[in-house]
Design a protein around this motif. Structure first.
Motif, mmCIF file in Angstrom:
data_model
loop_
_atom_site.group_PDB
_atom_site.id
_atom_site.type_symbol
_atom_site.label_atom_id
_atom_site.label_comp_id
_atom_site.label_asym_id
_atom_site.label_seq_id
_atom_site.Cartn_x
_atom_site.Cartn_y
_atom_site.Cartn_z
ATOM 1 N N GLU A 195 0.832 -1.210 0.000
ATOM 2 C CA GLU A 195 0.000 0.000 0.000
ATOM 3 C C GLU A 195 0.868 1.261 0.000
ATOM 4 O OE1 GLU A 195 -3.126 2.162 2.990
ATOM 5 O OE2 GLU A 195 -3.311 -0.011 2.754
ATOM 6 N N SER A 196 1.921 1.256 0.805
ATOM 7 C CA SER A 196 2.794 2.439 0.846
ATOM 8 C C SER A 196 3.576 2.597 -0.459
ATOM 9 C CB SER A 196 3.743 2.384 2.053
ATOM 10 O OG SER A 196 4.731 1.390 1.903
ATOM 11 N N VAL A 216 14.303 0.188 -8.556
ATOM 12 C CA VAL A 216 14.946 1.006 -7.536
ATOM 13 C C VAL A 216 14.794 0.265 -6.210
ATOM 14 C CG1 VAL A 216 14.972 3.193 -6.264
ATOM 15 C CG2 VAL A 216 14.466 3.185 -8.719
ATOM 16 N N VAL A 217 15.914 0.009 -5.560
ATOM 17 C CA VAL A 217 15.929 -0.610 -4.238
ATOM 18 C C VAL A 217 16.111 0.513 -3.228
ATOM 19 C CG1 VAL A 217 17.131 -2.204 -2.690
ATOM 20 C CG2 VAL A 217 16.952 -2.732 -5.132
ATOM 21 N N VAL A 218 15.345 0.447 -2.141
ATOM 22 C CA VAL A 218 15.480 1.450 -1.093
ATOM 23 C C VAL A 218 15.805 0.781 0.229
ATOM 24 C CG1 VAL A 218 13.920 3.094 -2.205
ATOM 25 C CG2 VAL A 218 13.002 1.502 -0.536
ATOM 26 N N GLU A 219 16.570 1.495 1.038
ATOM 27 C CA GLU A 219 16.826 1.100 2.415
ATOM 28 C C GLU A 219 15.996 2.020 3.292
ATOM 29 O OE1 GLU A 219 20.313 1.390 5.808
ATOM 30 O OE2 GLU A 219 20.913 1.385 3.706
ATOM 31 N N LEU A 220 15.220 1.424 4.200
ATOM 32 C CA LEU A 220 14.384 2.197 5.110
ATOM 33 C C LEU A 220 14.962 2.159 6.516
ATOM 34 C CD1 LEU A 220 10.872 0.811 4.054
ATOM 35 C CD2 LEU A 220 12.033 2.856 3.199
ATOM 36 N N ASP A 221 14.795 3.274 7.238
ATOM 37 C CA ASP A 221 15.152 3.276 8.653
ATOM 38 C C ASP A 221 13.953 2.781 9.461
ATOM 39 O OD1 ASP A 221 13.378 5.444 8.965
ATOM 40 O OD2 ASP A 221 14.965 6.915 9.295
ATOM 41 N N ALA A 222 14.040 2.808 10.782
ATOM 42 C CA ALA A 222 12.986 2.265 11.642
ATOM 43 C C ALA A 222 11.652 2.982 11.479
ATOM 44 C CB ALA A 222 13.432 2.314 13.102
ATOM 45 N N ALA A 223 11.673 4.247 11.060
ATOM 46 C CA ALA A 223 10.437 5.006 10.863
ATOM 47 C C ALA A 223 9.885 4.869 9.448
ATOM 48 C CB ALA A 223 10.682 6.484 11.184
ATOM 49 N N ALA A 280 18.661 5.309 1.697
ATOM 50 C CA ALA A 280 19.612 5.000 0.616
ATOM 51 C C ALA A 280 18.836 4.371 -0.532
ATOM 52 C CB ALA A 280 20.700 4.046 1.096
ATOM 53 N N THR A 281 19.356 4.545 -1.747
ATOM 54 C CA THR A 281 18.736 3.954 -2.934
ATOM 55 C C THR A 281 19.799 3.383 -3.859
ATOM 56 O OG1 THR A 281 18.764 6.034 -4.196
ATOM 57 C CG2 THR A 281 16.767 5.570 -2.910
ATOM 58 N N ARG A 332 13.802 9.242 -2.928
ATOM 59 C CA ARG A 332 14.776 9.461 -1.855
ATOM 60 C C ARG A 332 14.250 10.319 -0.705
ATOM 61 N NH1 ARG A 332 19.869 10.852 -5.679
ATOM 62 N NH2 ARG A 332 20.446 8.713 -6.182
ATOM 63 N N VAL A 333 13.241 11.120 -0.954
ATOM 64 C CA VAL A 333 12.758 12.046 0.088
ATOM 65 C C VAL A 333 11.468 11.566 0.754
ATOM 66 C CG1 VAL A 333 13.872 14.029 -1.002
ATOM 67 C CG2 VAL A 333 11.493 13.491 -1.558
ATOM 68 N N LEU A 334 11.028 10.362 0.438
ATOM 69 C CA LEU A 334 9.764 9.862 0.976
ATOM 70 C C LEU A 334 9.971 8.959 2.186
ATOM 71 C CD1 LEU A 334 7.787 8.891 -2.259
ATOM 72 C CD2 LEU A 334 7.681 11.011 -0.941
ATOM 73 N N SER A 335 8.865 8.701 2.845
ATOM 74 C CA SER A 335 8.790 7.672 3.877
ATOM 75 C C SER A 335 7.752 6.662 3.435
ATOM 76 C CB SER A 335 8.393 8.275 5.231
ATOM 77 O OG SER A 335 9.420 9.068 5.748
ATOM 78 N N LEU A 336 8.027 5.403 3.694
ATOM 79 C CA LEU A 336 7.093 4.332 3.379
ATOM 80 C C LEU A 336 6.548 3.788 4.696
ATOM 81 C CD1 LEU A 336 9.166 2.609 0.539
ATOM 82 C CD2 LEU A 336 7.351 4.295 0.304
ATOM 83 N N PHE A 337 6.215 2.523 4.729
ATOM 84 C CA PHE A 337 5.669 1.955 5.960
ATOM 85 C C PHE A 337 6.774 1.780 6.990
ATOM 86 C CE2 PHE A 337 7.736 -1.895 5.033
ATOM 87 C CZ PHE A 337 7.344 -2.931 5.862
#
Length: 133
Positions: free
Chosen positions: A52-53, A79-86, A91-92, A109-114
Motif C-alpha cells: 500500500e505504501s 529502484v531498491v530502497v533502504e528504510l530506517d525504523a520510521a 539510501a537507494t 529518496r525524500v519519501l517515507s514508506l511503511f
C-alpha cells in the motif's frame, strides 16, 4: 622507537568513523538480494502495508516524472530502497538509466514508506509497463 599515542588515536578514530561508509557501500545486486530477503520475511499484514505504501509512492511520483518519459514510454527499471525504523528512505540503488528511472529514484529518496519490522529494511520498486511473464 617512541610511540605517538595521538597518531594512533587519530588513526583509530578515522577508521571507526569511516566504517559506516564502507558498510553502506554495497552494490545494486547486494541491495536487491537484501530487498528480496526482507520482503519475503514479513507477515501478510506487513506485506499489505508495504504494498500500500509503495502504491501511494508510485501514485505520487509517476505523474511528477511523466514528462521525463520518452516517446517509447517507460523502459523497465528497478529502484531498491533502504528504510530506517520510521520508514524513511535513507539510501537507494537503481538498475536502469532512463530519464524516468532517474527522476523516480530522485523523488523516492525524500519519501517515507511503511514502518518496517526491523531496520535497516530493504525493499524494491520493480517498474515495467509490460505485463509480467
Amino acid at each position: 622507537m617512541e610511540v605517538d599515542v595521538r597518531r594512533i588515536l587519530l588513526f583509530a578514530a578515522l577508521a571507526v568513523s569511516a566504517f559506516p561508509v564502507f558498510a553502506a557501500a554495497q552494490s545494486y545486486a547486494e541491495a536487491k538480494a537484501l530487498a528480496d530477503r526482507d520482503e519475503a520475511s514479513v507477515s501478510k499484514t506487513q506485506s499489505d502495508a508495504l504494498l500500500e505504501s509503495q502504491g501511494a509512492a508510485i501514485d505520487r511520483i509517476a505523474p511528477a516524472c511523466a514528462r521525463a518519459m520518452g516517446p517509447a514510454g517507460m523502459p523497465p527499471f528497478v529502484v531498491v530502497v533502504e528504510l530506517d525504523a520510521a520508514g524513511k528512505v535513507v539510501a537507494t540503488w537503481r538498475e536502469g538509466d532512463s530519464d524516468f528511472a532517474v527522476c523516480f529514484e530522485k523523488r523516492l529518496r525524500v519519501l517515507s514508506l511503511f514502518a518496517p519490522p526491523h531496520a535497516p529494511f530493504y525493499t524494491s520498486f520493480e517498474m515495467s509497463m509490460s505485463p509480467p511473464d
